[in-house]
Design a protein around this motif. Structure first.
Motif, short mmCIF file in Angstrom:
data_model
loop_
_atom_site.label_atom_id
_atom_site.label_comp_id
_atom_site.label_asym_id
_atom_site.label_seq_id
_atom_site.Cartn_x
_atom_site.Cartn_y
_atom_site.Cartn_z
N ALA A 32 0.82 -1.21 0.00
CA ALA A 32 0.00 0.00 0.00
C ALA A 32 0.86 1.26 0.00
O ALA A 32 0.45 2.31 -0.51
CB ALA A 32 -0.93 0.01 1.21
N LEU A 33 2.06 1.15 0.55
CA LEU A 33 2.99 2.28 0.58
C LEU A 33 3.87 2.33 -0.68
O LEU A 33 4.75 3.18 -0.78
CB LEU A 33 3.88 2.21 1.82
CG LEU A 33 3.16 2.39 3.15
CD1 LEU A 33 4.09 2.06 4.31
CD2 LEU A 33 2.63 3.81 3.26
N HIS A 74 -7.87 -9.94 10.29
CA HIS A 74 -8.94 -9.94 9.29
C HIS A 74 -8.45 -9.15 8.08
O HIS A 74 -8.00 -8.00 8.23
CB HIS A 74 -10.20 -9.29 9.87
CG HIS A 74 -11.39 -9.43 9.00
ND1 HIS A 74 -11.52 -8.75 7.81
CD2 HIS A 74 -12.51 -10.20 9.14
CE1 HIS A 74 -12.67 -9.08 7.25
NE2 HIS A 74 -13.29 -9.96 8.04
N PRO A 75 -8.48 -9.74 6.88
CA PRO A 75 -7.96 -9.05 5.70
C PRO A 75 -8.69 -7.73 5.41
O PRO A 75 -8.07 -6.77 4.94
CB PRO A 75 -8.15 -10.05 4.56
CG PRO A 75 -8.83 -11.23 5.12
CD PRO A 75 -8.95 -11.08 6.60
N GLY A 76 -9.99 -7.68 5.72
CA GLY A 76 -10.73 -6.43 5.50
C GLY A 76 -10.24 -5.32 6.40
O GLY A 76 -10.13 -4.15 5.99
N GLN A 77 -9.92 -5.66 7.64
CA GLN A 77 -9.41 -4.66 8.58
C GLN A 77 -8.02 -4.18 8.14
O GLN A 77 -7.72 -3.00 8.22
CB GLN A 77 -9.36 -5.25 9.99
CG GLN A 77 -9.07 -4.20 11.05
CD GLN A 77 -9.04 -4.80 12.43
OE1 GLN A 77 -8.47 -5.88 12.64
NE2 GLN A 77 -9.64 -4.11 13.38
N VAL A 78 -7.20 -5.11 7.66
CA VAL A 78 -5.87 -4.72 7.13
C VAL A 78 -6.06 -3.79 5.94
O VAL A 78 -5.36 -2.78 5.81
CB VAL A 78 -5.04 -5.97 6.75
CG1 VAL A 78 -3.74 -5.57 6.07
CG2 VAL A 78 -4.76 -6.81 7.99
N ARG A 83 -5.66 1.86 3.61
CA ARG A 83 -6.24 3.03 2.95
C ARG A 83 -6.10 4.32 3.76
O ARG A 83 -6.51 5.38 3.30
CB ARG A 83 -7.71 2.77 2.63
CG ARG A 83 -7.90 1.73 1.52
CD ARG A 83 -9.35 1.57 1.09
NE ARG A 83 -10.21 1.01 2.10
CZ ARG A 83 -10.36 -0.30 2.36
NH1 ARG A 83 -9.68 -1.17 1.66
NH2 ARG A 83 -11.18 -0.72 3.29
N ARG A 84 -5.53 4.25 4.93
CA ARG A 84 -5.38 5.45 5.77
C ARG A 84 -4.41 6.43 5.11
O ARG A 84 -3.36 6.03 4.60
CB ARG A 84 -4.87 5.08 7.16
CG ARG A 84 -5.88 4.36 8.02
CD ARG A 84 -5.29 4.07 9.36
NE ARG A 84 -4.95 5.30 10.06
CZ ARG A 84 -5.43 5.68 11.23
NH1 ARG A 84 -6.30 4.91 11.85
NH2 ARG A 84 -5.05 6.79 11.79
N GLU A 85 -4.76 7.70 5.17
CA GLU A 85 -3.89 8.73 4.60
C GLU A 85 -2.59 8.88 5.39
O GLU A 85 -1.57 9.28 4.85
CB GLU A 85 -4.63 10.07 4.53
CG GLU A 85 -5.71 10.08 3.48
CD GLU A 85 -6.37 11.45 3.35
OE1 GLU A 85 -5.75 12.46 3.73
OE2 GLU A 85 -7.51 11.48 2.85
N ASP A 86 -2.64 8.58 6.69
CA ASP A 86 -1.47 8.73 7.54
C ASP A 86 -0.67 7.42 7.70
O ASP A 86 0.15 7.30 8.60
CB ASP A 86 -1.87 9.27 8.91
CG ASP A 86 -2.82 8.34 9.67
OD1 ASP A 86 -3.38 7.40 9.05
OD2 ASP A 86 -2.99 8.56 10.88
N LEU A 87 -0.90 6.46 6.79
CA LEU A 87 -0.25 5.16 6.90
C LEU A 87 1.27 5.27 6.94
O LEU A 87 1.93 4.65 7.78
CB LEU A 87 -0.69 4.23 5.76
CG LEU A 87 -0.10 2.82 5.79
CD1 LEU A 87 -0.51 2.08 7.07
CD2 LEU A 87 -0.54 2.04 4.56
N ALA A 88 1.85 6.07 6.07
CA ALA A 88 3.32 6.20 6.04
C ALA A 88 3.84 6.74 7.36
O ALA A 88 4.87 6.26 7.87
CB ALA A 88 3.74 7.10 4.88
N ASP A 89 3.15 7.71 7.94
CA ASP A 89 3.58 8.26 9.23
C ASP A 89 3.46 7.23 10.34
O ASP A 89 4.34 7.14 11.21
CB ASP A 89 2.76 9.50 9.59
CG ASP A 89 3.01 10.67 8.64
OD1 ASP A 89 4.11 10.74 8.05
OD2 ASP A 89 2.10 11.50 8.51
N LEU A 90 2.39 6.44 10.31
CA LEU A 90 2.21 5.40 11.32
C LEU A 90 3.31 4.34 11.23
O LEU A 90 3.86 3.93 12.24
CB LEU A 90 0.84 4.73 11.16
CG LEU A 90 -0.36 5.59 11.52
CD1 LEU A 90 -1.66 4.90 11.09
CD2 LEU A 90 -0.39 5.88 13.01
#
Length: 188
Positions: A32-33, A74-78, A83-90
């Motif tokens: 995703a990144l 759960h694959p849906g939760q992953v 899809r989070r906009e702040d994923l890279a920061d997290l």
């Protein structure tokens, strides 16, 4: 009132796709990144299961496994996390650092970082077993720290002269070392 146990069919109906492992979740997050984890064993992963465990600690993912050595998700939760906009920061905040890397990130000697750990200013949420050679006797547990927890130390402890701490020369006593105690005088 008796609680009815769920059977396998009921569980499958509630979750039509099987859970995925922590490493598979890490691979999906890396994808995703746009920094996919390498498929070749021995190459460094961009996102690791350590990060996934920190996401569980943050409440971003739920661990469906009863096994303390691995996680299931759960694959849906992953997918929602991906899809989070702040994923890279997290991911950056939860990237693991060993003690040497953490000391280098702070710009201090390893001994200063060891004192920070001793003082309880940073905690290791997980450790990894590192093997030296081929025997089990050559293994050590190496604590891992999150980047965010290491980065937060200076702001949390403004009483420390960080400029001075970063310039202590090799062989010099750390300003963070516990003061030496004088031996107690025994009355004559």
């Amino acid at each position: 009132m008796a609680v009815k146990a769920l059977d396998a069919d009921t569980s499958r109906a509630a979750m039509p796709t099987p859970p995925i492992s922590g490493s598979a979740a890490a691979d999906r997050i890396a994808d995703a990144l746009a920094t996919p984890n390498p498929a070749t064993y021995g190459e460094r992963a961009k996102v690791t299961a350590f990060v996934v465990r920190r996401f569980v600690d943050r409440g971003l993912l739920v661990d469906l496994s009863a096994n303390s050595d691995s996680t299931l998700h759960h694959p849906g939760q992953v997918g929602q996390v991906c899809r989070r906009e702040d994923l890279a920061d997290l991911v950056a905040a939860d990237t693991p650092l060993g003690p040497e890397q953490a000391a280098a990130r702070l710009g201090v000697r390893r001994v200063e970082f060891d004192h920070l750990v001793r003082l309880g200013w940073v905690l290791s949420p997980q450790s990894v077993e590192v093997r030296f050679g081929t025997s089990r006797a050559g293994t050590v547990d190496v604590p891992l720290y999150t980047t965010a927890s290491v980065d937060a130390i200076p702001a949390a402890h403004p009483e420390v002269d960080w400029k001075q701490l970063r310039t202590v020369e090799k062989g010099r006593r750390s300003p963070l070392a516990a003061p030496r105690r004088e031996p107690a005088l025994v009355p004559a």
